[in-house]
Design a protein around this motif. Structure first.
Motif, PDB file in Angstrom:
ATOM      1  N   CYS A   1       0.848  -1.201   0.000  1.00 32.41           N
ATOM      2  CA  CYS A   1       0.000   0.000   0.000  1.00 32.41           C
ATOM      3  C   CYS A   1       0.877   1.241   0.000  1.00 32.41           C
ATOM      4  O   CYS A   1       1.841   1.319   0.770  1.00 32.41           O
ATOM      5  CB  CYS A   1      -0.889   0.032   1.237  1.00 32.41           C
TER       6      CYS A   1
ATOM      7  N   GLU B   1      -4.303   5.096  -2.200  1.00 35.78           N
ATOM      8  CA  GLU B   1      -3.544   4.813  -3.421  1.00 35.78           C
ATOM      9  C   GLU B   1      -3.311   6.117  -4.169  1.00 35.78           C
ATOM     10  O   GLU B   1      -4.249   6.836  -4.500  1.00 35.78           O
ATOM     11  CB  GLU B   1      -4.312   3.825  -4.305  1.00 35.78           C
TER      12      GLU B   1
ATOM     13  N   TYR C   1      -8.751  10.026 -11.986  1.00 37.69           N
ATOM     14  CA  TYR C   1      -9.388   8.791 -11.523  1.00 37.69           C
ATOM     15  C   TYR C   1     -10.754   8.662 -12.175  1.00 37.69           C
ATOM     16  O   TYR C   1     -11.524   9.624 -12.237  1.00 37.69           O
ATOM     17  CB  TYR C   1      -9.548   8.803 -10.006  1.00 37.69           C
TER      18      TYR C   1
ATOM     19  N   THR D   1      -8.487   0.691 -11.395  1.00 42.70           N
ATOM     20  CA  THR D   1      -7.996   1.172 -10.107  1.00 42.70           C
ATOM     21  C   THR D   1      -8.880   0.680  -8.971  1.00 42.70           C
ATOM     22  O   THR D   1      -8.392   0.407  -7.865  1.00 42.70           O
ATOM     23  CB  THR D   1      -7.923   2.710 -10.099  1.00 42.70           C
ATOM     24  N   ASP D   2     -10.180   0.549  -9.219  1.00 36.78           N
ATOM     25  CA  ASP D   2     -11.083   0.057  -8.184  1.00 36.78           C
ATOM     26  C   ASP D   2     -10.720  -1.365  -7.763  1.00 36.78           C
ATOM     27  O   ASP D   2     -10.861  -1.736  -6.590  1.00 36.78           O
ATOM     28  CB  ASP D   2     -12.527   0.086  -8.679  1.00 36.78           C
TER      29      ASP D   2
ATOM     30  N   GLN E   1      -7.659  -2.611  -7.782  1.00 40.61           N
ATOM     31  CA  GLN E   1      -6.454  -2.459  -6.975  1.00 40.61           C
ATOM     32  C   GLN E   1      -6.819  -2.053  -5.545  1.00 40.61           C
ATOM     33  O   GLN E   1      -6.303  -2.620  -4.570  1.00 40.61           O
ATOM     34  CB  GLN E   1      -5.538  -1.423  -7.617  1.00 40.61           C
ATOM     35  N   ILE E   2      -7.713  -1.072  -5.417  1.00 43.41           N
ATOM     36  CA  ILE E   2      -8.149  -0.623  -4.098  1.00 43.41           C
ATOM     37  C   ILE E   2      -8.871  -1.749  -3.357  1.00 43.41           C
ATOM     38  O   ILE E   2      -8.671  -1.962  -2.154  1.00 43.41           O
ATOM     39  CB  ILE E   2      -9.069   0.605  -4.230  1.00 43.41           C
TER      40      ILE E   2
ATOM     41  N   GLN F   1      -6.450  -4.165  -1.861  1.00 39.80           N
ATOM     42  CA  GLN F   1      -5.818  -3.595  -0.675  1.00 39.80           C
ATOM     43  C   GLN F   1      -6.757  -3.646   0.523  1.00 39.80           C
ATOM     44  O   GLN F   1      -6.352  -4.004   1.640  1.00 39.80           O
ATOM     45  CB  GLN F   1      -5.377  -2.161  -0.958  1.00 39.80           C
TER      46      GLN F   1
ATOM     47  N   GLY G   1     -11.672   2.333   0.468  1.00 36.94           N
ATOM     48  CA  GLY G   1     -10.307   2.721   0.180  1.00 36.94           C
ATOM     49  C   GLY G   1     -10.368   4.097  -0.453  1.00 36.94           C
ATOM     50  O   GLY G   1     -11.448   4.583  -0.811  1.00 36.94           O
TER      51      GLY G   1
ATOM     52  N   VAL H   1      -8.536   6.844  -3.358  1.00 35.00           N
ATOM     53  CA  VAL H   1      -7.617   7.153  -4.447  1.00 35.00           C
ATOM     54  C   VAL H   1      -7.323   8.646  -4.398  1.00 35.00           C
ATOM     55  O   VAL H   1      -8.252   9.465  -4.408  1.00 35.00           O
ATOM     56  CB  VAL H   1      -8.215   6.792  -5.825  1.00 35.00           C
TER      57      VAL H   1
END
Length: 210
Positions: free
Chosen positions: A85, A99, A105, A111-112, A114-115, A118, A133, A135
């Motif tokens: 992270c 992130e 974004y 990207t969602d 990836q979040i 995490q 999460g 961004v």
């Protein structure tokens, strides 16, 4: 970063960075994480520079007194993912991953995923709810909350399974040859105009880098 996957148990755990790459373009993910092919362009260079600011490892305290940890290694053995992270903020109701992206974004993008990865890792590691999460988009200098509900979690699990199958097979997916290629730094090696799959042997990749 490209990381080393233990050869004796190939792809039991996949890098979280590969999830985002795969969510954007399967061929891009295979080129980076199997063929170890990566080149920079202006966008990726901006990303590297932005991460230099946040990727210092260890604890810190924000201006409002929130405890933070930079470059925190994370993993979830059941989900089969590992990574790092950028920043994790520790609030009274639990940790929140932040992130950092140098550009903009777009909700619903890779990207969602990836979040979500995490968030699920932090839920397991800290036995906490972790409903969201965040961004941070450098282009607009603002934070976006991503709610990680069961719909997104199920989408993530499906993508992880598909990604693992591609990595284990070691077969380069066909090029997409669409608007995604316009700003991709891998165009020269990807050859998006090609229509024939390449087959190659997966190389071992790293363990804690994302």
């Amino acid at each position: 970063m490209i990381d080393d996957q233990p050869a004796e148990r190939p792809w039991t755990s996949v890098p979280i960075s590969a999830i985002e790459h795969f969510g954007y373009c399967r061929r891009q993910a295979a080129l980076i994480h199997l063929d170890r092919y990566f080149t920079d362009n202006a966008d990726t260079q901006r990303g590297h520079l932005a991460h230099e600011v946040v990727d210092r490892s260890g604890p810190s305290t924000s201006r409002d007194g929130t405890r933070c940890w930079h470059a925190l290694p994370i993993a979830d053995a059941e989900l089969g993912v590992h990574g790092v992270c950028d920043v994790v903020e520790f609030h009274p109701n639990g940790p929140v991953p932040i992130e950092h992206k140098s550009g903009s974004y777009r909700p619903g993008s890779a990207t969602d995923l990836q979040i979500a990865a995490q968030v699920l890792c932090l839920r397991t590691m800290f036995t906490a709810e972790v409903p969201i999460g965040v961004v941070f988009a450098g282009k607009h200098r603002r934070r976006y909350e991503v709610v990680v509900d069961e719909t997104l979690a199920d989408r993530l699990r499906a993508v992880i399974q598909e990604l693992r199958e591609v990595l284990q097979a070691g077969v380069l997916p066909p090029p997409v040859h669409d608007s995604r290629c316009d700003r991709c730094s891998l165009q020269e090696g990807c050859m998006p105009d090609a229509h024939v799959n390449s087959v190659f042997t997966p190389r071992p990749l790293g363990h804690w880098d994302d």
